[in-house]
Design a protein around this motif. Structure first.
Motif, PDB file in Angstrom:
ATOM      1  N   ALA A 196     -40.299 -61.694 -41.001  1.00  0.00           N
ATOM      2  CA  ALA A 196     -40.136 -63.148 -41.068  1.00  0.00           C
ATOM      3  C   ALA A 196     -39.274 -63.566 -42.256  1.00  0.00           C
ATOM      4  O   ALA A 196     -38.365 -64.385 -42.121  1.00  0.00           O
ATOM      5  N   TRP A 197     -39.579 -63.004 -43.419  1.00  0.00           N
ATOM      6  CA  TRP A 197     -38.821 -63.363 -44.621  1.00  0.00           C
ATOM      7  C   TRP A 197     -39.085 -62.331 -45.702  1.00  0.00           C
ATOM      8  O   TRP A 197     -40.058 -61.585 -45.643  1.00  0.00           O
ATOM      9  N   THR A 198     -38.170 -62.284 -46.668  1.00  0.00           N
ATOM     10  CA  THR A 198     -38.338 -61.390 -47.804  1.00  0.00           C
ATOM     11  C   THR A 198     -38.195 -62.196 -49.088  1.00  0.00           C
ATOM     12  O   THR A 198     -37.917 -63.401 -49.042  1.00  0.00           O
ATOM     13  N   LYS A 199     -38.357 -61.534 -50.209  1.00  0.00           N
ATOM     14  CA  LYS A 199     -38.244 -62.211 -51.500  1.00  0.00           C
ATOM     15  C   LYS A 199     -36.899 -62.896 -51.669  1.00  0.00           C
ATOM     16  O   LYS A 199     -36.814 -63.999 -52.208  1.00  0.00           O
ATOM     17  N   THR A 200     -35.842 -62.252 -51.198  1.00  0.00           N
ATOM     18  CA  THR A 200     -34.489 -62.780 -51.402  1.00  0.00           C
ATOM     19  C   THR A 200     -33.855 -63.329 -50.131  1.00  0.00           C
ATOM     20  O   THR A 200     -32.736 -63.825 -50.177  1.00  0.00           O
ATOM     21  N   LEU A 201     -34.552 -63.242 -49.011  1.00  0.00           N
ATOM     22  CA  LEU A 201     -34.005 -63.717 -47.747  1.00  0.00           C
ATOM     23  C   LEU A 201     -35.023 -64.623 -47.072  1.00  0.00           C
ATOM     24  O   LEU A 201     -35.963 -64.149 -46.423  1.00  0.00           O
ATOM     25  N   VAL A 202     -34.863 -65.911 -47.261  1.00  0.00           N
ATOM     26  CA  VAL A 202     -35.770 -66.895 -46.671  1.00  0.00           C
ATOM     27  C   VAL A 202     -34.954 -67.784 -45.748  1.00  0.00           C
ATOM     28  O   VAL A 202     -34.294 -68.726 -46.181  1.00  0.00           O
ATOM     29  N   GLN A 203     -34.973 -67.459 -44.464  1.00  0.00           N
ATOM     30  CA  GLN A 203     -34.240 -68.246 -43.476  1.00  0.00           C
ATOM     31  C   GLN A 203     -34.931 -68.105 -42.129  1.00  0.00           C
ATOM     32  O   GLN A 203     -35.675 -67.149 -41.883  1.00  0.00           O
ATOM     33  N   THR A 204     -34.690 -69.077 -41.255  1.00  0.00           N
ATOM     34  CA  THR A 204     -35.428 -69.116 -39.986  1.00  0.00           C
ATOM     35  C   THR A 204     -35.123 -67.921 -39.092  1.00  0.00           C
ATOM     36  O   THR A 204     -35.939 -67.542 -38.266  1.00  0.00           O
ATOM     37  N   GLY A 205     -33.956 -67.326 -39.239  1.00  0.00           N
ATOM     38  CA  GLY A 205     -33.612 -66.191 -38.388  1.00  0.00           C
ATOM     39  C   GLY A 205     -34.354 -64.920 -38.728  1.00  0.00           C
ATOM     40  O   GLY A 205     -34.461 -64.007 -37.917  1.00  0.00           O
ATOM     41  N   GLY A 206     -34.907 -64.861 -39.952  1.00  0.00           N
ATOM     42  CA  GLY A 206     -35.642 -63.683 -40.362  1.00  0.00           C
ATOM     43  C   GLY A 206     -34.746 -62.466 -40.527  1.00  0.00           C
ATOM     44  O   GLY A 206     -33.534 -62.556 -40.682  1.00  0.00           O
ATOM     45  N   LEU A 207     -35.363 -61.296 -40.469  1.00  0.00           N
ATOM     46  CA  LEU A 207     -34.677 -60.032 -40.677  1.00  0.00           C
ATOM     47  C   LEU A 207     -35.223 -59.012 -39.696  1.00  0.00           C
ATOM     48  O   LEU A 207     -36.424 -58.958 -39.446  1.00  0.00           O
ATOM     49  N   ILE A 208     -34.342 -58.220 -39.127  1.00  0.00           N
ATOM     50  CA  ILE A 208     -34.740 -57.181 -38.181  1.00  0.00           C
ATOM     51  C   ILE A 208     -34.539 -55.823 -38.833  1.00  0.00           C
ATOM     52  O   ILE A 208     -33.489 -55.536 -39.403  1.00  0.00           O
ATOM     53  N   LYS A 209     -35.565 -54.966 -38.744  1.00  0.00           N
ATOM     54  CA  LYS A 209     -35.490 -53.608 -39.273  1.00  0.00           C
ATOM     55  C   LYS A 209     -35.821 -52.624 -38.151  1.00  0.00           C
ATOM     56  O   LYS A 209     -36.816 -52.776 -37.446  1.00  0.00           O
ATOM     57  N   ALA A 210     -34.977 -51.616 -38.002  1.00  0.00           N
ATOM     58  CA  ALA A 210     -35.185 -50.603 -36.971  1.00  0.00           C
ATOM     59  C   ALA A 210     -35.722 -49.330 -37.597  1.00  0.00           C
ATOM     60  O   ALA A 210     -35.348 -48.961 -38.712  1.00  0.00           O
ATOM     61  N   LEU A 211     -36.597 -48.631 -36.876  1.00  0.00           N
ATOM     62  CA  LEU A 211     -37.131 -47.358 -37.329  1.00  0.00           C
ATOM     63  C   LEU A 211     -36.495 -46.222 -36.543  1.00  0.00           C
ATOM     64  O   LEU A 211     -36.204 -46.362 -35.357  1.00  0.00           O
TER      65      LEU A 211
END
Length: 347
Positions: A196-211
């Protein structure tokens, strides 16, 4: 609601005689969600320490004059605080003044010289920035060989946690917030995490991480063995009861201490042999930041660019990354290359 949410900056002051100032502080408190919990906790801590110093020495804390701030920072230095800690105090005091619509005291040349003096003294006396011991890919694979077939849910959870932490470079608070519903899969079965969000990335699009394949397998093993796969609202990394059963935690994620214990157990199982020299009396084993540091170091060793490493770790400043990878980068410097090339040509 956490304790940090219930304590206000205005309550840290003995007296706020200016009603307008008190009103601005109340507005600041009302908007506390504009800041991370960690920033808020640090602010309250600085206010308690600085407020006590001001009261003891007959100084004003809010508003604070440049000369008072200078003396306060020099006081911190005299008590053995690291230069980075002193800089944090100065920055948070400035932040408090700005949000109270007051002139920040650190804008004065008086404070600038004091900070420069403190930093110079620290460097000359041998102070070095503390850094978590890197948790490298080889360490992850060593643990994988030991814990992958464990009958203990806690070890399966710890292994899945370390796989996800290393693969995503997320901070421990960000890992703790992950819920089962944040897990999706692509066509080949590999896991995608919706951050949803990180310390330095706060935006509605969020962040996607792949494993990758192995990390997907380890996280899947944990979710299936724990029964959490069918609990979309549960935190992915829930606590494990002594009876070897996972708790379905939907209200509170693992505490910072519980997550740090994961790293302690990993160190006991796969840490290097022998005594580790203490780093600023803190880093004698893996800690919550070790996977971020280790992943950055491994990426640098494989010649990924600083920009790529910054993107993976959501760092805003290249200086932060360079502190982590400085030992790797030192061996790829221009002069090392020049001398190596010269030796080869001479032979």
């Amino acid at each position: 609601m956490t304790k940090s949410n219930t304590v206000s900056p205005s309550s840290s002051l003995a007296v706020v005689p200016d009603e307008d100032l008190a009103a601005r502080l109340r507005e600041f408190v009302q908007d506390r969600e504009a800041f991370s919990d960690n920033t808020w906790r640090q602010l309250l801590s600085v206010m308690r320490i600085c407020g006590a110093w001001a009261q003891k020495n007959g100084r004003s804390f809010l508003p604070m004059s440049s000369s008072c701030l200078r003396d306060y920072l020099l006081y911190l230095q005299s008590t053995g605080r690291a230069s980075s800690t002193i800089s944090t105090h100065a920055a948070l005091i400035s932040m408090l003044h700005r949000n109270a619509d007051l002139n920040p005291p650190n804008s004065s040349p008086l404070v600038f010289r004091a900070v420069k003096r403190i930093n110079r003294t620290a460097v000359v006396q041998g102070e070095r920035a503390g850094q978590a011991i890197p948790f490298r890919i080889r360490d992850l694979m060593k643990l994988d060989a030991v814990w992958a077939e464990s009958v203990y849910l806690r070890e399966l959870r710890d292994l899945a946690f370390l796989h996800v932490a290393y693969a995503t470079l997320l901070r421990i608070s960000e890992l703790g917030r992950l819920r089962v519903r944040d897990v999706t899969r692509v066509a080949d079965g590999r896991i995608i995490l919706d951050i949803a969000w990180t310390k330095t990335l706060v935006q509605t699009g969020g962040l996607i991480k792949a494993l990758g394949d192995l990390s997907t397998t380890r996280l899947t093993q944990w979710l299936m063995a724990s029964g959490l796969a069918s609990e979309p609202d549960a935190f992915i990394f829930s606590s494990v009861h002594r009876t070897n059963k996972a708790r379905v935690n939907t209200e509170n994620p693992l505490t910072t201490r519980a997550i740090e214990d994961i790293f302690k157990r990993a160190w006991q199982e796969a840490g290097p042999d022998g005594e580790i020299a203490g780093n600023k009396n803190r880093y004698r084993g893996w800690t919550g930041h070790s996977t971020r540091v280790g992943a950055a170091v491994d990426m640098a060793a494989k010649n990924y660019s600083t920009a790529q490493i910054m993107q993976e770790g959501t760092w805003k400043k290249p200086e932060t990354v360079m502190r982590y990878i400085r030992h790797v980068e030192a061996h790829s410097g221009a002069m090392v290359d020049l001398m190596t090339t010269y030796n080869i040509l001479s032979d």
